[in-house]
Design a protein around this motif. Structure first.
Motif, PDB file in Angstrom:
ATOM      1  N   ALA A  59      33.895  47.089  35.813  1.00  0.00           N
ATOM      2  CA  ALA A  59      33.769  45.638  35.948  1.00  0.00           C
ATOM      3  C   ALA A  59      34.967  45.030  36.677  1.00  0.00           C
ATOM      4  O   ALA A  59      34.814  44.324  37.686  1.00  0.00           O
ATOM      5  N   PHE A  60      36.167  45.298  36.168  1.00  0.00           N
ATOM      6  CA  PHE A  60      37.360  44.697  36.772  1.00  0.00           C
ATOM      7  C   PHE A  60      37.670  45.306  38.141  1.00  0.00           C
ATOM      8  O   PHE A  60      38.093  44.609  39.060  1.00  0.00           O
ATOM      9  N   GLY A  61      37.455  46.618  38.262  1.00  0.00           N
ATOM     10  CA  GLY A  61      37.692  47.266  39.550  1.00  0.00           C
ATOM     11  C   GLY A  61      36.725  46.766  40.604  1.00  0.00           C
ATOM     12  O   GLY A  61      37.107  46.522  41.759  1.00  0.00           O
TER      13      GLY A  61
ATOM     14  N   PHE B 178      36.786  40.917  45.606  1.00  0.00           N
ATOM     15  CA  PHE B 178      37.733  39.846  45.927  1.00  0.00           C
ATOM     16  C   PHE B 178      38.535  40.201  47.183  1.00  0.00           C
ATOM     17  O   PHE B 178      38.743  39.350  48.060  1.00  0.00           O
ATOM     18  N   GLN B 179      38.965  41.473  47.269  1.00  0.00           N
ATOM     19  CA  GLN B 179      39.714  41.894  48.457  1.00  0.00           C
ATOM     20  C   GLN B 179      38.825  41.913  49.699  1.00  0.00           C
ATOM     21  O   GLN B 179      39.280  41.585  50.804  1.00  0.00           O
TER      22      GLN B 179
ATOM     23  N   SER C 210      44.352  40.968  46.431  1.00  0.00           N
ATOM     24  CA  SER C 210      43.939  41.491  45.139  1.00  0.00           C
ATOM     25  C   SER C 210      44.228  40.494  44.026  1.00  0.00           C
ATOM     26  O   SER C 210      45.229  39.760  44.064  1.00  0.00           O
ATOM     27  N   LEU C 211      43.349  40.471  43.040  1.00  0.00           N
ATOM     28  CA  LEU C 211      43.570  39.643  41.856  1.00  0.00           C
ATOM     29  C   LEU C 211      44.734  40.150  41.016  1.00  0.00           C
ATOM     30  O   LEU C 211      45.325  39.399  40.239  1.00  0.00           O
ATOM     31  N   PHE C 212      45.037  41.447  41.149  1.00  0.00           N
ATOM     32  CA  PHE C 212      45.990  42.083  40.232  1.00  0.00           C
ATOM     33  C   PHE C 212      47.278  42.540  40.921  1.00  0.00           C
ATOM     34  O   PHE C 212      48.136  43.132  40.270  1.00  0.00           O
ATOM     35  N   GLY C 213      47.409  42.302  42.214  1.00  0.00           N
ATOM     36  CA  GLY C 213      48.560  42.856  42.927  1.00  0.00           C
ATOM     37  C   GLY C 213      48.376  44.356  43.063  1.00  0.00           C
ATOM     38  O   GLY C 213      47.312  44.837  43.444  1.00  0.00           O
TER      39      GLY C 213
END
Length: 550
Positions: free
Chosen positions: A400-402, A408-409, A415-418
């Motif tokens: 899900a998050f990946g 998003f990228q 990236s949402l997460f850096g």
């Protein structure tokens, strides 16, 4: 450095390993300058004998290297025509719609191949333009120059006794020197490890991460075959606490590649990766596919999964690391062969420029820079957080998050997460046995599932038994005194070839037995041993598996 006198042969570039990266580098060098002296040394009995990959090939690397590969009759014929992704329960399945997956996951334009056969073909192309390719030539030592640069390798050493002394038939091998030396040994290469340590190449990168990939080739009933179908799954039997999943690829001639990859960061030392793979084949969907078929080959190999943040410095004095020696697999796509070829091309370009201005033995900084800024870096950048997210949130959370991060990228370019860190090494992730319950596995039925030793016979593995074991223990007491009481000695289970045993004979103490003859060169023991006590080194040339169409 040994005191043995050896004949030395000079080349412009010496390449260790006839995989996709090494062969791409060799071909590119000769394309740039036909007069360059280039040699490729392969430890397998023939090119392709030690190559194991899924494999769905992204042809971008080959397109760049040889745009006319179709006209040259490359063994790349089965186009992907159907792309499926399932989440499995014990008896059922849920298919994820293709629109849910980020565009980079699309297999349109890719091919189902045997990378062993692709490498055999690449070696033929290399030899046609003047590259010297020598199979059966394991490289056992590094040779350094006056300025501590990598100068060459020792290849073709044969005839050692089990204790390491020289037999009457001892052959010292020869030194092959190059202006530059490329190490393209694949995952956890024995020489690459030494170079990474000597030059502190991993000082500024994250820890490397790995999975264990196991694969069988099946010949199935024609009515069950769907040429060009690609299917991936996660979930059962591994569950959602441990990361991993399957691949099922339908190639031609009613053959299907059936494989399972288990991330080696699992905590429970009782987990038995090989048996999880065998259980997987009993899922109704897979059992129906394989019903009435026969398994015709088996193999196993470690897979890199650290991604962009785990890539060490790629260039060092006198040489370069290529392909999976660096860890260039795109984890969610389960693809690294295209990046391996790109790395070979980039390294060849950098070495050619250096040699043309009479440089040698220095650091090919252009290679390291182009690797990170070119096709490889761009490919890995978008997926760099998938592995860390799976480690934190499990396979479903990682999916899900990946997936969100990749989308998003793709849309916004950031990236949402850096860039997330991986945390512990796979060895350090192993927890004490007292924290876990032993897992009971059903006995293989001999039809869909098989015991390890029977399956190893289908890898056609062979090692000369009179040589020293290539599986070296830093401390021979560690398996019984530390790993057994603390971790239930997981080497008995994580090895997919049954190399390691704890034997207790009547009224005798436990013994740790290494059946190195069974080794399929997967390197899992070198990675997962919780005490980091096992060092995998190359056996004599030609020994190991002899994969036909992997």
């Amino acid at each position: 450095m040994s005191n043995i006198e050896r004949e030395a042969v000079e080349y412009d570039v010496v390449i260790v390993g006839a995989g996709p990266s090494g062969l791409a580098a060799a071909i590119r060098l000769k394309q740039l300058d036909a007069d360059l002296d280039v040699v490729v040394l392969e430890k397998g009995s023939e090119v392709g004998a030690h190559i194991l990959s899924g494999a769905v090939l992204d042809p971008s690397g080959l397109d760049r290297l040889m745009p006319d590969w179709k006209e040259k009759n490359a063994p790349i014929n089965v186009k992907v025509k159907e792309d499926n992704f399932y989440i499995l329960g014990e008896a059922g399945k849920i298919r994820l719609p293709n629109w849910f997956m980020p565009p980079l996951m699309n297999n349109h334009g890719n091919y189902i191949v045997s990378m062993g056969n692709v490498c055999r073909w690449m070696a033929e192309q290399a030899e046609e333009i003047g590259v010297e390719v020598f199979p059966g030539m394991a490289c056992s030592e590094l040779v350094f120059g006056e300025n501590d640069e990598l100068k060459g390798v020792v290849a073709g050493e044969f005839g050692k006794n089990p204790d390491g002394t020289h037999s009457d038939d001892y052959e010292p091998g020869m030194e092959l020197h190059g202006k530059y030396v490329f190490l393209s040994e694949g995952v956890r290469g024995s020489l690459s490890k030494k170079v990474i340590d000597k030059y502190a190449l991993s000082e500024k990168c994250d820890v490397p991460k790995f999975g264990l990939g196991m694969k069988e080739i099946w010949e199935v009933q024609p009515e069950n075959h769907n040429e060009g179908e690609v299917t991936h799954t996660l979930g059962w039997p591994l569950g959602f606490k441990n990361s991993g999943g399957s691949f099922v690829y339908h190639l031609d001639n009613n053959q299907v590649y059936v494989g399972y990859i288990i991330d080696l960061n699992y905590k429970n030392p009782y987990l038995f990766p090989y048996m999880e793979f065998q259980r997987f084949k009993h899922h109704p969907k897979i059992a129906q596919l394989l019903k009435g078929g026969k398994r015709i080959a088996y193999g196993a190999r470690a897979v890199t999964k650290g991604g962009l943040q785990s890539i060490p410095q790629a260039a060092f004095p006198g040489g370069a690391l290529l392909g999976c020696s660096l860890g260039l697999v795109n984890l969610p796509r389960i693809k690294g062969n295209h990046n391996a070829m790109h790395s070979g091309i980039e390294a060849a370009d950098a070495a050619y420029k250096a040699i043309k201005v009479d440089r040698s033995g220095d650091v090919l900084k252009d290679y390291d820079a182009s690797l990170r800024s070119g096709p490889v870096g761009k490919d890995l950048k978008k997926v760099r957080n998938v592995a860390p997210l799976s480690s934190r949130f499990g396979p479903l959370g990682g999916l899900a998050f990946g997936g969100l991060d990749m989308w998003f990228q793709t849309i916004f370019g950031i990236s949402l997460f850096g860039t997330l860190k991986h945390g512990k090494s796979d060895a350090a992730a192993t927890e004490e046995a007292s924290k876990h319950k032993e897992i009971k596995y059903q006995k293989p039925d001999g039809k869909l599932s098989f015991d390890r030793l029977t399956n190893v016979s289908f890898s056609m593995t062979n090692h000369e038994e009179s040589q020293p074991s290539h599986l070296q223990l830093a401390n021979p007491n560690t398996p019984i005194k530390i790993n057994l009481p603390k971790y239930a000695e997981p080497a008995q289970r994580y090895c997919p070839a049954g190399v390691y045993e704890v034997v207790q004979e009547q009224n005798q103490a436990n013994r740790f037995v290494i059946n190195f003859q069974n080794c399929v060169h997967c390197k899992t023991c070198d990675i997962k041993d919780p005490s980091q006590n096992i060092n995998w080194v190359t056996p004599q040339g030609g020994d190991g598996p002899n994969y036909p169409n992997m």
